[in-house]
Design a protein around this motif. Structure first.
Motif, PDB file in Angstrom:
ATOM      1  N   LEU A   1       4.513 -15.678  42.594  1.00 53.98           N
ATOM      2  CA  LEU A   1       5.571 -15.093  41.773  1.00 53.98           C
ATOM      3  C   LEU A   1       6.640 -16.135  41.440  1.00 53.98           C
ATOM      4  O   LEU A   1       7.082 -16.253  40.284  1.00 53.98           O
ATOM      5  CB  LEU A   1       6.207 -13.912  42.500  1.00 53.98           C
TER       6      LEU A   1
ATOM      7  N   ALA B   1       5.109  -9.361  41.265  1.00 53.02           N
ATOM      8  CA  ALA B   1       6.261  -8.752  41.937  1.00 53.02           C
ATOM      9  C   ALA B   1       5.831  -7.491  42.684  1.00 53.02           C
ATOM     10  O   ALA B   1       6.232  -7.253  43.838  1.00 53.02           O
ATOM     11  CB  ALA B   1       7.355  -8.432  40.922  1.00 53.02           C
TER      12      ALA B   1
ATOM     13  N   TYR C   1       2.633 -13.902  29.791  1.00 53.47           N
ATOM     14  CA  TYR C   1       2.830 -14.289  31.179  1.00 53.47           C
ATOM     15  C   TYR C   1       3.750 -13.311  31.917  1.00 53.47           C
ATOM     16  O   TYR C   1       3.697 -13.204  33.145  1.00 53.47           O
ATOM     17  CB  TYR C   1       3.422 -15.703  31.257  1.00 53.47           C
ATOM     18  N   ILE C   2       4.595 -12.617  31.174  1.00 54.58           N
ATOM     19  CA  ILE C   2       5.512 -11.664  31.793  1.00 54.58           C
ATOM     20  C   ILE C   2       4.733 -10.544  32.493  1.00 54.58           C
ATOM     21  O   ILE C   2       5.149 -10.030  33.535  1.00 54.58           O
ATOM     22  CB  ILE C   2       6.472 -11.075  30.735  1.00 54.58           C
TER      23      ILE C   2
ATOM     24  N   THR D   1       6.278 -19.180  41.157  1.00 52.37           N
ATOM     25  CA  THR D   1       5.711 -20.168  40.238  1.00 52.37           C
ATOM     26  C   THR D   1       5.585 -19.623  38.821  1.00 52.37           C
ATOM     27  O   THR D   1       5.853 -20.321  37.838  1.00 52.37           O
ATOM     28  CB  THR D   1       4.323 -20.621  40.735  1.00 52.37           C
ATOM     29  N   TYR D   2       5.191 -18.365  38.706  1.00 55.66           N
ATOM     30  CA  TYR D   2       4.913 -17.791  37.384  1.00 55.66           C
ATOM     31  C   TYR D   2       6.185 -17.610  36.548  1.00 55.66           C
ATOM     32  O   TYR D   2       6.129 -17.668  35.314  1.00 55.66           O
ATOM     33  CB  TYR D   2       4.187 -16.445  37.514  1.00 55.66           C
ATOM     34  N   ILE D   3       7.295 -17.386  37.207  1.00 54.74           N
ATOM     35  CA  ILE D   3       8.544 -17.202  36.455  1.00 54.74           C
ATOM     36  C   ILE D   3       8.934 -18.485  35.710  1.00 54.74           C
ATOM     37  O   ILE D   3       9.139 -18.454  34.487  1.00 54.74           O
ATOM     38  CB  ILE D   3       9.672 -16.717  37.384  1.00 54.74           C
TER      39      ILE D   3
ATOM     40  N   TYR E   1       1.967 -10.808  34.119  1.00 48.55           N
ATOM     41  CA  TYR E   1       1.560 -11.280  35.438  1.00 48.55           C
ATOM     42  C   TYR E   1       2.744 -11.414  36.381  1.00 48.55           C
ATOM     43  O   TYR E   1       2.595 -11.247  37.599  1.00 48.55           O
ATOM     44  CB  TYR E   1       0.807 -12.609  35.312  1.00 48.55           C
ATOM     45  N   CYS E   2       3.918 -11.718  35.845  1.00 46.40           N
ATOM     46  CA  CYS E   2       5.120 -11.749  36.684  1.00 46.40           C
ATOM     47  C   CYS E   2       5.370 -10.373  37.301  1.00 46.40           C
ATOM     48  O   CYS E   2       5.709 -10.258  38.486  1.00 46.40           O
ATOM     49  CB  CYS E   2       6.333 -12.188  35.862  1.00 46.40           C
TER      50      CYS E   2
ATOM     51  N   TRP F   1       6.969 -20.928  35.024  1.00 47.53           N
ATOM     52  CA  TRP F   1       5.844 -21.187  34.123  1.00 47.53           C
ATOM     53  C   TRP F   1       6.076 -20.479  32.791  1.00 47.53           C
ATOM     54  O   TRP F   1       5.891 -21.055  31.715  1.00 47.53           O
ATOM     55  CB  TRP F   1       4.574 -20.706  34.809  1.00 47.53           C
ATOM     56  N   THR F   2       6.494 -19.236  32.862  1.00 51.32           N
ATOM     57  CA  THR F   2       6.789 -18.468  31.649  1.00 51.32           C
ATOM     58  C   THR F   2       7.926 -19.101  30.857  1.00 51.32           C
ATOM     59  O   THR F   2       7.861 -19.239  29.623  1.00 51.32           O
ATOM     60  CB  THR F   2       7.159 -17.021  32.022  1.00 51.32           C
TER      61      THR F   2
END
Length: 514
Positions: free
Chosen positions: A367, A466, A458-459, A369-371, A461-462, A373-374
């Motif tokens: 999580l 979460a 990507y949001i 990382t993905y934020i 997957y965020c 990344w987006t």
């Protein structure tokens, strides 16, 4: 030794736990011929996991090859989705017949069937001259891969030496990256050597049959599951195999007596629960708690954001301005080596660090990382910021570190631990089915979503990540270094996974009866 004393010793051994009857040796396993031979033979079914990894990485690599894209007339995002999803459709179909074949005819015949289908599909894939044939070959690739994979972990688990069983189970899924490394670097090499030839993609397609060919050559020598032999009334054959591979030829081994007794008891329990069918997965409150967890894992293993990169790395890199085929195949190759190392680290440390700890750390890390990344993807698209684009590449590696130490090695290992014996086979089949269905959906939707809404996708997957952090904290208990009986007790009575369990606060006396 007097025969009556031997008989008494055997009877006593059957009443003890496994550690009490294990033979003691100062030599490591690789210096004991019977154990070395057994582990080398079990490497044959183990390679089914490598075949899965080869396929995932190869399709990533082919999409990065200009020659492949041109030869098939620049397939649209929907066609790319179909190309990847069609193999998963084949894999899903195999879930409905492989278990039956494995239970009826044996683990080895089911594995053999999958290997043969894989080899034929690889040849067809390499020889195709149009997109339709390529799609059909992809269907049979998926059918063969899953047919060869489903009986493999069962054969390994039921045949491995007792103290090696956990490590072999971890390797069953970690070795996925052996195949992905081989495919990524093969694609990179053929691109460099044959950039203007169709052999730049035909060679990797043909080499998809490499691991199955090795399996075909060795499968005859692999011992059949002693447990399956015992279930079919072939107890004498089961005992011969255990004496040969677990006891080194010692016909008076207490370990063999203990294993034969346990197998017979388990088979009797299984026969009593057979009439319950699939409904036994949710019959009691404890069963329902476990069913919710394995359902989550079956879906989450492909909805954590990993499928986006595993199959569409080329599109992700395109979206941040990295369009060179050479650069993309190089990044893919390095990423697969990195994945393999991290997954092995997770598999080998899960006993010491703890399953629950790895799950929590992994989900929180993904999580976190993905934020960014987006954010980096949005900045790159709006302003053409190259630093943001390379930031995405770095974040992909960080994301996979957290994914590989947690989800990757425990997708099937953790459900196998928490499922009670009578539900273990049905539960694992359920996880495999959900994994295939969720992957199939993702493979078809991902390229379309990336093309239509770009970084905003990507949001999604965020949000999923979460929610996973909350679920893992409140639903997944620690199972490291516990017996299967203790693990089953965790789900009875007062279920609080965040509480550290000891053998003194297991709810043995509050077992629910419904």
């Amino acid at each position: 030794m007097d025969e009556s004393k031997v008989s008494d010793a055997r009877t006593e051994a059957l009443e003890l736990d496994l550690t009490s009857v294990l033979p003691h040796s100062d030599r490591p396993w690789f210096r004991q011929p019977h154990l070395l031979k057994l582990n080398l033979l079990l490497a044959v079914p183990l390679l089914s996991g490598a075949a899965l990894g080869f396929d995932a990485s190869m399709m990533n690599g082919l999409q990065a090859l200009d020659n492949w894209v041109t030869y098939f007339d620049h397939p649209s995002s929907s066609l790319l989705g179909l190309l990847n999803a069609i193999s998963t459709i084949g894999a899903t179909i195999s879930c409905f017949y492989v278990s039956t074949l494995s239970d009826r005819f044996g683990r080895k015949p089911a594995l053999f069937l999958g290997v043969v289908i894989m080899i034929g599909a690889s040849i067809m894939q390499a020889a195709c001259h149009n997109l339709t044939t390529f799609i059909v070959s992809r269907f049979f690739v998926g059918l063969g891969m899953s047919s060869a994979f489903i009986p493999a972990p069962v054969l390994i688990t039921e045949t491995a030496y007792p103290t090696h069983r956990g490590k072999m189970a971890n390797l069953t899924f970690t070795i996925f990256y052996l195949g992905s490394i081989a495919a990524s670097w093969t694609t990179f090499a053929t691109y460099r050597a044959l950039p203007d030839s169709t052999w730049s993609w035909r060679i990797p397609s043909l080499l998809q049959g490499f691991f199955p060919v090795i399996q075909l050559c060795g499968i005859y020598f692999v011992p059949e599951s002693p447990r399956w032999l015992l279930a079919k009334g072939r107890a004498a054959e089961a005992r011969v195999l255990l004496v040969r591979y677990h006891a080194g030829g010692d016909t008076t081994s207490l370990l063999v007596d203990h294993e034969m007794s346990e197998m017979a008891t388990h088979i009797e329990q299984e026969q009593r629960h057979t009439a319950l069918g699939v409904s036994s997965l949710w019959k009691t409150k404890a069963d329902r708690r476990i069913f919710i967890i394995i359902t989550f894992i079956g879906v989450f293993c492909n909805w954590a954001g990993n499928a986006l990169v595993s199959y569409y790395l080329s599109l992700v890199l395109d979206s941040v301005g990295i369009k060179s085929s050479g650069t993309k195949t190089l990044i893919n190759g390095i990423l697969q080596v990195f994945n393999g190392l991290c997954s092995t680290l997770g598999a080998l440390t899960s006993d010491k660090v703890g399953r629950r700890t790895l799950w929590i750390v992994g989900c929180c890390g993904m999580l976190a990382t993905y934020i960014p990344w987006t954010v980096c993807s949005a900045l790159n698209l709006k302003s053409g910021n190259k630093e943001a684009g390379y930031g995405v590449v770095a974040l992909i590696f960080v994301f996979y570190f957290f994914y590989d130490i947690s989800v990757s090695p425990m997708t099937f290992g953790y459900p196998a631990e928490i499922l009670p014996y009578h539900n273990r086979q049905k539960g694992i089949s359920w996880v495999v089915l959900l994994s295939n269905l969720s992957l199939m959906f993702n493979l078809f939707v991902n390229p379309i979503a990336l093309e239509d809404i770009q970084w905003r996708y990507y949001i999604v997957y965020c949000v999923i990540l979460a929610c996973s952090v909350v679920f893992v904290y409140f639903r997944l208990p620690e199972t490291a270094n516990l017996s299967l009986e203790h693990i089953s007790a965790l789900f009875e009575g007062d279920f609080r996974p965040w509480r550290k369990m000891t053998r003194f606060n297991y709810p043995w006396q509050t077992k629910e009866k419904e």
